[in-house]
Design a protein around this motif. Sequence first.
Motif, PDB file in Angstrom:
ATOM      1  N   ARG A 107       7.539  -7.798   4.438  1.00 13.05           N
ATOM      2  CA  ARG A 107       6.771  -6.764   3.748  1.00 13.05           C
ATOM      3  C   ARG A 107       5.332  -6.869   4.240  1.00 13.05           C
ATOM      4  O   ARG A 107       4.693  -7.914   4.130  1.00 13.05           O
TER       5      ARG A 107
ATOM      6  N   PRO B 266       2.439  -0.375   1.066  1.00 10.29           N
ATOM      7  CA  PRO B 266       3.209  -1.486   1.628  1.00 10.29           C
ATOM      8  C   PRO B 266       4.509  -0.969   2.241  1.00 10.29           C
ATOM      9  O   PRO B 266       5.082   0.006   1.775  1.00 10.29           O
ATOM     10  N   ARG B 267       4.922  -1.587   3.318  1.00  8.39           N
ATOM     11  CA  ARG B 267       6.157  -1.184   3.968  1.00  8.39           C
ATOM     12  C   ARG B 267       6.904  -2.432   4.425  1.00  8.39           C
ATOM     13  O   ARG B 267       6.318  -3.487   4.612  1.00  8.39           O
ATOM     14  N   THR B 268       8.182  -2.278   4.629  1.00 10.64           N
ATOM     15  CA  THR B 268       9.026  -3.374   5.092  1.00 10.64           C
ATOM     16  C   THR B 268       9.377  -3.127   6.556  1.00 10.64           C
ATOM     17  O   THR B 268       9.714  -2.008   6.934  1.00 10.64           O
TER      18      THR B 268
END
Length: 125
Positions: free
Chosen positions: A20, A4-6
Amino acid sequence: MTAPRTITVRTLDHGPLELRCPTWCTGEHEDDVHRADISHLGPDQPLTLPTRSGPVTNLVTALEVRPYAFDGFLRMPFVNVGIGADWYPTGLPGLEAMADTLAEQAEQLREQARRLAVLLQEARR
């Protein structure tokens, strides 16, 4: 799937918005959109058929979620099914119905192949 990344998306109606991304999101997000139009997209999964001219795409599926959509159905993950030039947001029951229909149609195609085999055998006599 990725970690997961923002990300930050620049919206027309809410300014910069930090999101996110789900692990399956390809990370392609447009700026200068309305918040309701933000979506997370998974990679396209084409379903192709072999032809004498080479593979032809029959339909395309892709995971998607639109976290700020006005339609509540679109705020949960769904599969977008592309048929021709149109896309059909589809949930689990719809996908199962499509898979059942495709299985039935595959059997119809097998029956056509059996008929053709008989006709070709008769033509060789």
